[in-house]
Write an enzyme that holds these catalytic residues in place. Sequence first.
Site, PDB file in Angstrom:
ATOM      1  N   LYS A 100     -16.361  72.393  71.937  1.00 48.19           N
ATOM      2  CA  LYS A 100     -16.467  73.859  72.097  1.00 48.19           C
ATOM      3  C   LYS A 100     -17.782  74.351  71.472  1.00 48.19           C
ATOM      4  O   LYS A 100     -18.443  75.236  72.023  1.00 48.19           O
ATOM      5  CB  LYS A 100     -15.265  74.564  71.446  1.00 48.19           C
ATOM      6  CG  LYS A 100     -13.934  74.359  72.136  1.00 48.19           C
ATOM      7  CD  LYS A 100     -13.856  74.906  73.547  1.00 48.19           C
ATOM      8  CE  LYS A 100     -13.829  76.402  73.638  1.00 48.19           C
ATOM      9  NZ  LYS A 100     -13.563  76.880  75.025  1.00 48.19           N
ATOM     10  N   THR A 138     -13.592  79.372  70.237  1.00 47.21           N
ATOM     11  CA  THR A 138     -12.655  79.265  69.120  1.00 47.21           C
ATOM     12  C   THR A 138     -13.355  79.391  67.764  1.00 47.21           C
ATOM     13  O   THR A 138     -14.546  79.096  67.648  1.00 47.21           O
ATOM     14  CB  THR A 138     -11.946  77.885  69.187  1.00 47.21           C
ATOM     15  OG1 THR A 138     -11.263  77.648  67.970  1.00 47.21           O
ATOM     16  CG2 THR A 138     -12.943  76.741  69.386  1.00 47.21           C
ATOM     17  N   ASP A 139     -12.593  79.774  66.752  1.00 43.14           N
ATOM     18  CA  ASP A 139     -13.152  79.824  65.386  1.00 43.14           C
ATOM     19  C   ASP A 139     -13.360  78.421  64.812  1.00 43.14           C
ATOM     20  O   ASP A 139     -14.043  78.257  63.801  1.00 43.14           O
ATOM     21  CB  ASP A 139     -12.245  80.650  64.451  1.00 43.14           C
ATOM     22  CG  ASP A 139     -10.839  80.082  64.287  1.00 43.14           C
ATOM     23  OD1 ASP A 139     -10.476  79.118  65.002  1.00 43.14           O
ATOM     24  OD2 ASP A 139     -10.082  80.612  63.455  1.00 43.14           O
ATOM     25  N   GLU A 140     -12.774  77.409  65.489  1.00 44.23           N
ATOM     26  CA  GLU A 140     -12.846  76.049  64.928  1.00 44.23           C
ATOM     27  C   GLU A 140     -14.275  75.505  64.938  1.00 44.23           C
ATOM     28  O   GLU A 140     -14.580  74.542  64.239  1.00 44.23           O
ATOM     29  CB  GLU A 140     -11.886  75.112  65.671  1.00 44.23           C
ATOM     30  CG  GLU A 140     -10.472  75.657  65.635  1.00 44.23           C
ATOM     31  CD  GLU A 140      -9.385  74.695  66.089  1.00 44.23           C
ATOM     32  OE1 GLU A 140      -9.591  73.487  66.051  1.00 44.23           O
ATOM     33  OE2 GLU A 140      -8.313  75.193  66.482  1.00 44.23           O
ATOM     34  N   TYR A 182     -12.459  68.169  69.634  1.00 41.48           N
ATOM     35  CA  TYR A 182     -12.240  69.450  70.338  1.00 41.48           C
ATOM     36  C   TYR A 182     -13.261  70.490  69.896  1.00 41.48           C
ATOM     37  O   TYR A 182     -13.970  71.077  70.710  1.00 41.48           O
ATOM     38  CB  TYR A 182     -10.810  69.960  70.080  1.00 41.48           C
ATOM     39  CG  TYR A 182     -10.612  71.434  70.418  1.00 41.48           C
ATOM     40  CD1 TYR A 182     -10.754  71.896  71.730  1.00 41.48           C
ATOM     41  CD2 TYR A 182     -10.293  72.367  69.419  1.00 41.48           C
ATOM     42  CE1 TYR A 182     -10.591  73.250  72.043  1.00 41.48           C
ATOM     43  CE2 TYR A 182     -10.125  73.714  69.726  1.00 41.48           C
ATOM     44  CZ  TYR A 182     -10.271  74.145  71.038  1.00 41.48           C
ATOM     45  OH  TYR A 182     -10.116  75.486  71.339  1.00 41.48           O
TER      46      TYR A 182
HETATM   47  P1  NAD Z   1      -4.522  75.825  77.538  1.00 38.20           P
HETATM   48  O1  NAD Z   1      -4.695  74.383  77.211  1.00 38.20           O
HETATM   49  O2  NAD Z   1      -3.182  76.452  77.441  1.00 38.20           O
HETATM   50  O3  NAD Z   1      -5.055  76.119  79.030  1.00 38.20           O
HETATM   51  C1  NAD Z   1      -6.225  75.557  79.538  1.00 38.20           C
HETATM   52  C2  NAD Z   1      -6.251  75.803  81.042  1.00 38.20           C
HETATM   53  O4  NAD Z   1      -7.466  75.236  81.556  1.00 38.20           O
HETATM   54  C3  NAD Z   1      -5.087  75.126  81.786  1.00 38.20           C
HETATM   55  O5  NAD Z   1      -4.550  76.009  82.743  1.00 38.20           O
HETATM   56  C4  NAD Z   1      -5.758  73.934  82.468  1.00 38.20           C
HETATM   57  O6  NAD Z   1      -5.133  73.565  83.688  1.00 38.20           O
HETATM   58  C5  NAD Z   1      -7.169  74.467  82.705  1.00 38.20           C
HETATM   59  N1  NAD Z   1      -8.146  73.390  82.815  1.00 38.20           N
HETATM   60  C6  NAD Z   1      -8.315  72.349  81.965  1.00 38.20           C
HETATM   61  N2  NAD Z   1      -9.276  71.521  82.433  1.00 38.20           N
HETATM   62  C7  NAD Z   1      -9.730  72.073  83.579  1.00 38.20           C
HETATM   63  C8  NAD Z   1     -10.733  71.700  84.526  1.00 38.20           C
HETATM   64  N3  NAD Z   1     -11.430  70.558  84.373  1.00 38.20           N
HETATM   65  N4  NAD Z   1     -10.968  72.493  85.581  1.00 38.20           N
HETATM   66  C9  NAD Z   1     -10.255  73.651  85.753  1.00 38.20           C
HETATM   67  N5  NAD Z   1      -9.272  74.031  84.912  1.00 38.20           N
HETATM   68  C10 NAD Z   1      -9.017  73.259  83.834  1.00 38.20           C
HETATM   69  O7  NAD Z   1      -5.590  76.567  76.614  1.00 38.20           O
HETATM   70  P2  NAD Z   1      -5.490  77.981  75.879  1.00 38.20           P
HETATM   71  O8  NAD Z   1      -4.821  77.782  74.579  1.00 38.20           O
HETATM   72  O9  NAD Z   1      -4.982  78.989  76.819  1.00 38.20           O
HETATM   73  O10 NAD Z   1      -7.047  78.228  75.578  1.00 38.20           O
HETATM   74  C11 NAD Z   1      -7.862  78.885  76.537  1.00 38.20           C
HETATM   75  C12 NAD Z   1      -9.276  78.990  75.977  1.00 38.20           C
HETATM   76  O11 NAD Z   1      -9.253  79.730  74.759  1.00 38.20           O
HETATM   77  C13 NAD Z   1      -9.908  77.644  75.660  1.00 38.20           C
HETATM   78  O12 NAD Z   1     -11.259  77.686  76.010  1.00 38.20           O
HETATM   79  C14 NAD Z   1      -9.745  77.513  74.144  1.00 38.20           C
HETATM   80  O13 NAD Z   1     -10.791  76.733  73.598  1.00 38.20           O
HETATM   81  C15 NAD Z   1      -9.842  78.965  73.719  1.00 38.20           C
HETATM   82  N6  NAD Z   1      -9.113  79.310  72.476  1.00 38.20           N
HETATM   83  C16 NAD Z   1      -7.806  78.979  72.321  1.00 38.20           C
HETATM   84  C17 NAD Z   1      -7.134  79.355  71.155  1.00 38.20           C
HETATM   85  C18 NAD Z   1      -5.661  79.058  70.947  1.00 38.20           C
HETATM   86  O14 NAD Z   1      -5.126  79.343  69.868  1.00 38.20           O
HETATM   87  N7  NAD Z   1      -4.938  78.525  71.924  1.00 38.20           N
HETATM   88  C19 NAD Z   1      -7.812  80.071  70.156  1.00 38.20           C
HETATM   89  C20 NAD Z   1      -9.157  80.389  70.368  1.00 38.20           C
HETATM   90  C21 NAD Z   1      -9.803  80.019  71.529  1.00 38.20           C
HETATM   91  P1  TYD Z   2      -2.236  73.604  66.297  1.00 36.69           P
HETATM   92  O1  TYD Z   2      -1.191  74.521  66.835  1.00 36.69           O
HETATM   93  O2  TYD Z   2      -2.383  72.238  66.904  1.00 36.69           O
HETATM   94  O3  TYD Z   2      -3.620  74.403  66.319  1.00 36.69           O
HETATM   95  P2  TYD Z   2      -5.052  74.000  65.666  1.00 36.69           P
HETATM   96  O4  TYD Z   2      -5.056  72.578  65.317  1.00 36.69           O
HETATM   97  O5  TYD Z   2      -5.976  74.290  66.803  1.00 36.69           O
HETATM   98  O6  TYD Z   2      -5.231  74.915  64.493  1.00 36.69           O
HETATM   99  O7  TYD Z   2      -1.980  73.387  64.743  1.00 36.69           O
HETATM  100  C1  TYD Z   2      -1.870  74.486  63.849  1.00 36.69           C
HETATM  101  C2  TYD Z   2      -1.701  73.922  62.464  1.00 36.69           C
HETATM  102  O8  TYD Z   2      -0.449  73.257  62.389  1.00 36.69           O
HETATM  103  C3  TYD Z   2      -2.751  72.876  62.103  1.00 36.69           C
HETATM  104  O9  TYD Z   2      -3.076  73.009  60.712  1.00 36.69           O
HETATM  105  C4  TYD Z   2      -2.064  71.551  62.355  1.00 36.69           C
HETATM  106  C5  TYD Z   2      -0.611  71.867  62.037  1.00 36.69           C
HETATM  107  N1  TYD Z   2       0.399  71.097  62.831  1.00 36.69           N
HETATM  108  C6  TYD Z   2       1.419  70.424  62.176  1.00 36.69           C
HETATM  109  O10 TYD Z   2       1.525  70.445  60.941  1.00 36.69           O
HETATM  110  N2  TYD Z   2       2.319  69.731  62.938  1.00 36.69           N
HETATM  111  C7  TYD Z   2       2.230  69.666  64.291  1.00 36.69           C
HETATM  112  O11 TYD Z   2       3.075  68.998  64.949  1.00 36.69           O
HETATM  113  C8  TYD Z   2       1.174  70.388  64.952  1.00 36.69           C
HETATM  114  C9  TYD Z   2       1.029  70.356  66.462  1.00 36.69           C
HETATM  115  C10 TYD Z   2       0.284  71.086  64.166  1.00 36.69           C
END
Ligand code: NAD
Ligand code: TYD
Length: 355
Positions: free
Chosen positions: A165, A136-138, A161
């Site tokens: 990461k 992630t970019d975070e 989180y």
């Molecule tokens: P998500 O929370 O929707 O899915 C995570 C998946 O991992 C789920 O299916 C869960 O069952 C599985 N999982 C969790 N713990 C596990 C374990 N101990 N063993 C096996 N499986 C396990 O997450 P996402 O949003 O799809 O993110 C996927 C990846 O991309 C993550 O690594 C996250 O850090 C990264 N990412 C997400 C975003 C975003 O905006 N959602 C952006 C950048 C990077």
């Molecule tokens: P989120 O979807 O949780 O992603 P991330 O924290 O990984 O960026 O949140 C996106 C943005 O929205 C973040 O600045 C937090 C804000 N947010 C709210 O204002 N209210 C909410 O209920 C949630 C879940 C997020």
Amino acid sequence: MIMQKKIVVTGGAGFIGSHVVRLFVNKYPNYQIINLDKLTYAGNLENLVDVQDKVNYQFAKLDITDRESIFNFFENEKPDAVIHLAAESHVDRSILNPIEFVMTNVMGTINLMDACRKIWSDSLQSNDHLFYHVSTDEVYGTLGESGKFTEHTSYDPHSPYSASKASSDHFVRAYFDTYKFPVKVSNCSNNFGTHHFPEKLIPLCINNIKNNKALPIYGKGENIRDWLWVEDHARAIDTIFHQGVVGETYNIGGNNEWKNIDLVKLLCEIMDEQLARPQGTSTQLITYITDRAGHDFRYAIDSSKLQNNLGWKPTDDFKNALSETIRWYLQNESWLNNVTSGNYQSYYEHQYKNK
Ligand code: NAD
Ligand code: TYD
């Protein structure tokens, strides 16, 4: 002719993982795709109903923190490559329960890499193997009003989180430097799209607008995120997996910055239209609440390396992608209802366990 490969996708039942699994299963019939997932609250096999019966798709219910089971599984399956997405992914949950994030995101990543090192030990540098770590970019921390994260920005995570990461990214690079373990890393901005668990901002607001519930906005809603369509992310992963350079990192972003409050107002506008409600109805649901602890102000990604070196580009029609995403949630009411009621968690028992 594309070579045969056996690829383990971890976290394939989650939001982004399910899009990656779908893309690879459909695009590469010669690849055997194994979705390895623990099925935590965020894992939903209903995300993959359209590919679950394909011959090149398999599901394995496994916990990446269970080192012995992971080693046994890799010994038996001997995959050629791993695309690692399994993680605890929600910042608010990490504030409440950081240890889960250390176990899955840090320890789980190390378990997977060690299992791969064991089975790939004779051919580590053969180009036949790859451990692709999705991040992630975070990890880069927070930006002021200007500037963007590049691949050279120093790590400065602020939430449990992002700290977990960042730690996993460091381990992945350390394995490349120390063991010549073949890795690629990508760091992506916030994703949106179908099959997104409704705890994150966009699907939460879609679900709440649909049900006339409050839209909780942290602080003044002025924090900025760079939103990328999840299908663009899956395409970027495909591109980097096949064309990226081993040992390198690629930033992925939408070049699409939105203040949270402006994005939520746009969601309200599109949903009023799609639900045939008078414009202005849904904005009345906006409710400002106490800010998130350690809330990063702004994320923005410079993805020019990926664009210039590998030719990937994000969609230039964000509003259309968002509109189509909203339409999907409204048309797939049963998916949303199953997720919010918890029914989705019995899908595995029905589809797999009792067979
Ligand atoms: P998500 O929370 O929707 O899915 C995570 C998946 O991992 C789920 O299916 C869960 O069952 C599985 N999982 C969790 N713990 C596990 C374990 N101990 N063993 C096996 N499986 C396990 O997450 P996402 O949003 O799809 O993110 C996927 C990846 O991309 C993550 O690594 C996250 O850090 C990264 N990412 C997400 C975003 C975003 O905006 N959602 C952006 C950048 C990077
Ligand atoms: P989120 O979807 O949780 O992603 P991330 O924290 O990984 O960026 O949140 C996106 C943005 O929205 C973040 O600045 C937090 C804000 N947010 C709210 O204002 N209210 C909410 O209920 C949630 C879940 C997020």
